[in-house]
Design an enzyme around this catalytic site. Sequence first.
Site, PDB file in Angstrom:
ATOM      1  N   CYS A  50       0.997 -19.833  34.499  1.00 52.94           N
ATOM      2  CA  CYS A  50       1.425 -18.408  32.798  1.00 52.94           C
ATOM      3  C   CYS A  50       2.018 -20.562  32.071  1.00 52.94           C
ATOM      4  O   CYS A  50       1.965 -20.284  31.386  1.00 52.94           O
ATOM      5  CB  CYS A  50       2.515 -17.833  33.352  1.00 52.94           C
ATOM      6  SG  CYS A  50       2.426 -17.126  34.398  1.00 52.94           S
ATOM      7  N   ASP A  82       6.349 -14.425  38.041  1.00 56.54           N
ATOM      8  CA  ASP A  82       6.481 -13.378  38.498  1.00 56.54           C
ATOM      9  C   ASP A  82       5.486 -13.089  39.762  1.00 56.54           C
ATOM     10  O   ASP A  82       5.985 -11.939  40.417  1.00 56.54           O
ATOM     11  CB  ASP A  82       6.559 -12.361  37.529  1.00 56.54           C
ATOM     12  CG  ASP A  82       8.486 -12.109  37.396  1.00 56.54           C
ATOM     13  OD1 ASP A  82       8.809 -13.355  36.880  1.00 56.54           O
ATOM     14  OD2 ASP A  82       7.811 -11.188  36.155  1.00 56.54           O
ATOM     15  N   CYS A 123       5.730 -17.984  31.594  1.00 52.44           N
ATOM     16  CA  CYS A 123       5.825 -16.413  32.181  1.00 52.44           C
ATOM     17  C   CYS A 123       7.402 -15.143  31.529  1.00 52.44           C
ATOM     18  O   CYS A 123       7.766 -15.937  30.700  1.00 52.44           O
ATOM     19  CB  CYS A 123       6.309 -16.359  33.200  1.00 52.44           C
ATOM     20  SG  CYS A 123       5.522 -15.589  34.858  1.00 52.44           S
ATOM     21  N   LYS A 125       9.938 -14.009  31.624  1.00 50.90           N
ATOM     22  CA  LYS A 125      11.261 -14.078  31.671  1.00 50.90           C
ATOM     23  C   LYS A 125      11.573 -15.532  30.396  1.00 50.90           C
ATOM     24  O   LYS A 125      12.460 -15.585  30.039  1.00 50.90           O
ATOM     25  CB  LYS A 125      11.919 -14.628  32.663  1.00 50.90           C
ATOM     26  CG  LYS A 125      12.240 -13.150  33.545  1.00 50.90           C
ATOM     27  CD  LYS A 125      12.489 -12.100  32.869  1.00 50.90           C
ATOM     28  CE  LYS A 125      12.051 -10.897  34.056  1.00 50.90           C
ATOM     29  NZ  LYS A 125      10.591 -10.914  34.614  1.00 50.90           N
ATOM     30  N   GLU A 447      10.383  -6.543  40.470  1.00 48.70           N
ATOM     31  CA  GLU A 447       9.721  -5.685  40.523  1.00 48.70           C
ATOM     32  C   GLU A 447       8.752  -5.065  41.113  1.00 48.70           C
ATOM     33  O   GLU A 447       8.333  -5.471  42.211  1.00 48.70           O
ATOM     34  CB  GLU A 447       8.841  -6.139  39.327  1.00 48.70           C
ATOM     35  CG  GLU A 447       9.421  -6.947  38.192  1.00 48.70           C
ATOM     36  CD  GLU A 447       8.588  -7.824  37.767  1.00 48.70           C
ATOM     37  OE1 GLU A 447       7.564  -8.163  37.582  1.00 48.70           O
ATOM     38  OE2 GLU A 447       8.385  -8.380  36.220  1.00 48.70           O
ATOM     39  N   SER A 473       6.909  -4.065  36.780  1.00 47.49           N
ATOM     40  CA  SER A 473       6.322  -5.271  36.334  1.00 47.49           C
ATOM     41  C   SER A 473       5.073  -4.201  34.701  1.00 47.49           C
ATOM     42  O   SER A 473       5.066  -3.417  35.342  1.00 47.49           O
ATOM     43  CB  SER A 473       4.696  -5.587  37.454  1.00 47.49           C
ATOM     44  OG  SER A 473       3.717  -6.090  36.401  1.00 47.49           O
TER      45      SER A 473
HETATM   46  C1  LIG Z   1       3.097 -10.699  37.025  1.00 48.74           C
HETATM   47  C2  LIG Z   1       2.995  -9.951  36.112  1.00 48.74           C
HETATM   48  C3  LIG Z   1       2.209  -8.741  35.619  1.00 48.74           C
HETATM   49  O1  LIG Z   1       3.261 -11.183  35.055  1.00 48.74           O
HETATM   50  C4  LIG Z   1       4.197  -9.119  36.353  1.00 48.74           C
HETATM   51  O2  LIG Z   1       5.750  -9.907  36.713  1.00 48.74           O
HETATM   52  C5  LIG Z   1       4.465  -8.329  34.746  1.00 48.74           C
HETATM   53  O3  LIG Z   1       5.812  -8.402  35.054  1.00 48.74           O
HETATM   54  O4  LIG Z   1       4.058  -7.849  33.929  1.00 48.74           O
HETATM   55  S1  FES Z   2       2.910 -14.029  36.696  1.00 44.81           S
HETATM   56 FE1  FES Z   2       3.694 -15.255  34.814  1.00 44.81          FE
HETATM   57  S2  FES Z   2       3.073 -14.037  33.569  1.00 44.81           S
HETATM   58 FE2  FES Z   2       2.682 -13.047  35.337  1.00 44.81          FE
HETATM   59 MG   LIG Z   3       7.033  -9.620  35.338  1.00 43.34          MG
END
Ligand SMILES: CC(C)(O)[C@@H](O)C(=O)O
Ligand code: FES
Ligand SMILES: [Mg+2]
Length: 562
Positions: A50, A82, A123, A125, A447, A473
Site C-alpha cells: 500500500c 491492515d 493504507c 488509516k 477488523e 474490513s
Molecule cells: C486489508 C484491507 C482490505 O485493506 C482491509 O483492511 C480494509 O479495511 O479494506
Molecule cells: S492493507 Fe493497506 S490498503 Fe489494504
Molecule cells: Mg482496514
Amino acid sequence: MSENWRSKVVTEGVQRSPNRAMLRAVGFGDGDFSKPIVGVASAHSTITPCNMGIAPLAAEAEAGIRLAGGMPQIFGTITISDGISMGTEGMKYSLVSRDVIADSIETVCNGQSMDGVLAIGGCDKNMPGAMIAMARMNIPALFVYGGTIKPGNLAGEDLTVVSSFEAVGQYSAGKIDEARLTAVERNACPGAGSCGGMFTANTMSSAFEAMGMSLMYSSTMSAADSEKAENTALAGKVLVEAIRHNLRPRDIITRQSIENAIAVIMAVGGSTNAVLHFLAIAHSAGVDLKLDDFETIRARVPVLCDLKPSGRYVATDLHRAGGIPQVMKMLLNHGLLHGDCLTITGETIAERLKQVPDEPSPDQDIIRPWSNPMYATGHLAILKGNLATEGAVAKITGIKKAQITGPARVFDSEEACLEAILARKIVAGDVIVVRYEGPKGGPGMREMLAPTSAIIGAGLGDSVGLITDGRFSGGTYGVVVGHVAPEAYVGGAIALVQENDSITIDAAARLLQVNVSDEELALRRAAWQKPKPRYTSGVLAKYATLVSSSSLGAVTDLHVSP
Ligand SMILES: CC(C)(O)[C@@H](O)C(=O)O
Ligand code: FES
Ligand SMILES: [Mg+2]
C-alpha cells in the site's frame, strides 16, 4: 495575506537569523525565505504494498511545489498494514495509527509553522489520519492517494488480497485444496498499491475526491501507472495556488461536502469504516454530523457500481469506466450532490464535472446506468435496538436477505470466533457475537476480515449473521453488523448476551435486538463486571483511556471540540 503567512515567524527578522542559518543548510537561498513552506507528509514505507510506492510520489510533489514557487519539506508519517496485521494482536494498533498519523502531521506542521501541507497516503488509516489533521489545523491542504494496486490474476480470474482471506475459509471448509490456496496467495498482490477492491483505502480516497480535497480522477489511479506520478506533481502546484488564494480545508470540508462524500461512498458500495472516519473528520472540521445522517443519505442514494468485495470489479476497472467524476456526475444530475461545494482547485464541484458525460459509457458494466443500479438504496445501514442503543453499522450488499433471527454464538475475541468457524462449529442460522473488540475494550476495534471471509468461504454468507463492537474490513460482506455501541467493555448490552439467546438483525427495519426481556437484561447488567483492561501501559492503554464511542467516530480529542 502573504504566502508565507505562518512560516514568516520562522524566517523573518533579526532574531530569526539562527533559524535561517539552519534552513540554509536544507537548501534555502536568499530568495526563498518569503516563499510558502509546504509540508509533504509522506507515508512511505516498505512494510506494505500500500505504501511502498509513495517515496517517488513525494519527490514528484516536491518538484511540483518547488516549480510553483513553494519550498517543500518532506517528513514521514507512520503506517500499519491492515492486511498484514489482520487477525493478530497487532491489528489493535490499526485504528490507533489513524490518530497517531493525525497527531504527527499536526505536530510537524504546527511545530514548524508550515504554510500548507500535502499528505500522501496509502493504507487504510493514512487517509482519515491525514484528513483529520488537515481539518484540525485548517491550513491549506491537499490529499494525494498513493494509488490502488492492480488486480492479481489466476487463470483469467481477478484476485485481491481478500481472495486470499476467502481462500482460507474455502480451504478449511474442504472446498479447495492446498495447491489452490497457495496459488491464490502467490498471485493475489502483484505489486505496489493499496488493496484493489472498493475496500477501505479506495473508499476513503474516493470519498476525498468527492469531498473536493483531492484532484479529480486521482483516487482510482493505479500506484504503478505514470499518470499517478504526473498527477502528484500537479497536486503540488494546485496546493501552492490554494495557499496563494488562502483556500482552507474548512472552506472545502463542510456539512454539504461531507454529504457529497457519503453519497459517493454509498454509490460505490464502500467500506463500513467510512462511517467511523467521517464522524471523526467532521468532528475535526467542526461540522455537525451524526450516525443517523448516514441513514438519511443511504435512503436516497443507489449503489451504482459493481465492485468488490461483493461485486465483480476492482478500482482500476472503475478508473477506466470514468472513475469517481462519472459517479458524481450521475449523482449531481439526480439532485444527490451539492454542486456548489468548493474543490481544492477553487472551482466548484459542478464546474469540475461540466465535461463529464451524463451517463456512463454503454461499453462497460462497472458503473451501471441510473435506470439499472446494483441496489436501489445504499448499503451502509445504521441499526439500533436494545443491543445498540447508540447505533451500529450494517453492510447489506452481496446477500439475499439482510434479515436473520438466530441463536447467539458468543465469543470474547476475534481469535476464539475464527477458531470456531474454521472448526466448522458454526452452522447456518447462527448469529455470531464478537465482543470486547470495541474502541476501549479491544482496544482499537480490530477488523473481523478473517472470520467474515471464513464465513463467505464456507458458503455461509447468507445464512450466518455476525455482530461485533469491533470493525470490519472493506473486504467484508455478509449479514454483518459492526461498531455496535455502546461497546461491551463499557457495559453495553452486547456484553450481556448469553450463548443461545435469540438475536435479530433486520436491516429493513433497521433493528439490532437481543430477544430477551428488559427485566432479564437488568438482572444481567447488575451482575456484570467490567473486565480488567487488556493493556495498562503504552500506546494501547493511553488510547483506551482517551477514545470515544464508535458512534462518535472513536476520536481521541472529544473534550476539545473546535
Ligand atoms: C486489508 C484491507 C482490505 O485493506 C482491509 O483492511 C480494509 O479495511 O479494506
Ligand atoms: S492493507 Fe493497506 S490498503 Fe489494504
Ligand atoms: Mg482496514
